[in-house]
Design an enzyme around this catalytic site. Sequence first.
Site: not given
Lengths: 280, 182
Positions: B37, B102
Amino acid sequence: MRTIHTDTIINNIKEMCIEANLHLAKDVVGAIAHAKDTEESQLGKKILGQLQENMDIAASESIPICQDTGMAVVFMQIGQDVHIEGQNLEDAINEGIRQGYVEGYLRKSVVKDPLERENTKDNTPGIIHYEIVPGENITITVAPKGFGSENMSRVCMLKPADGIEGVKEAVLETVRLAGPNACPPIVVGVGIGGTFEKCAILAKKALTRDLNQSSSTPYVAELEKELLEKINQLGYGPAGLGGRNTALGVNIETYPTHIAGLPVAINICCHVNRHVMRTI
Amino acid sequence: MEIKIQTPLEEETVNRLKAGDYIYISGTIYTARDAAHKRMFEAMGKGENPPLDLKNNIIYYLGPSPAKEGQVIGSAGPTTSSRMDKYTPLLLDNGLKGMIGKGKRSESVIESMKKNKAVYFAAVGGAGALLSKCIQSSEVIAYDDLGTEAIRKLEVENLPVIVVIDKEGNNLYETAVEEFKK
């Protein structure tokens, strides 16, 4: 005096790294089964069933229970009548970790420098805690620690006046802040007393204690029970998607401390609470 | 409600998904976590194209354990999504439609999801062996030097996930917990 060669230590640590990542200890397996039996949320029950299925696949196909196979935390309790022969002990422990993570197809999650962040590619170094104890054995505990839950852990330097209520609030607040992030149902390791670093090590050690074994100090055992009940009233449940089973257990360790302080460390572990112990 | 969906995520599919739905995803998805990222974000900041086509695609926040001989992938469960929050709005603005991870998301991610009509799914953390069974193929397509953090293209079949935040910003983490709080 007994002599133990570092090759024995290397082999044991290698095997223990692999074993810990493929098989959870009986107490954790039992606690997950109990959570599934008691869970009121249908989705929560389904998730706990998936965790059981996941453990079966991990064991039968040798696939790690979780892809985060952790940073290897190693507790070495070394009998003072042991003579260690061979190479440097710290190098041997890291060699055991290296062999376990490479040969066991475990994930290499360690970076060499916390800011430059280059992967060491063999999951070393581990985090090693030494303790000198009476006797002529070495007891090794390997506890690979995942960071989803490690990141949600805290040290709180409370004041003596905060007392037991302050400790309870610090634990509950930590669990609330973790919420779904730490992969509930979690195991909560708490260290109370000592110094800033001592309470953190106690909390880590608490995570390696059998969940069926309460503290030997009666009031601490009561506190463990009360906190488990309170945590399970918070509503997070399995995977944080609602339910009664937010924690599988709360283990607390204590130590004498300074007249001015009340250090409390809360080390959160996900349901993949890995620990393997061997005495050699 | 249980729904089977196919990638890429078309707008009409996104419109059907509500927080709390149990979803089985099939098709192509991509993996990226922290280091990938950061690198994509920095490349895009310099005006370069990201190494995957973001439009209508799903990123799975995953760094798998290594595959043994004969395995497609090792253990393959989700990592904590909030570490990607800093980078996510830019990816959503460039067409990303879904994320699998999550844990909680930041307000700015949720606002960006509403603006860009995107969905956030949770896979069950700590069920990486089970989830690996839904992955039919895995290929590193970028940032190979990042090891487990490289970007992978996965073909998945019936990957089980739960809609946690839908395109309206409804958040199952908040509503479900209220229901069970004593």
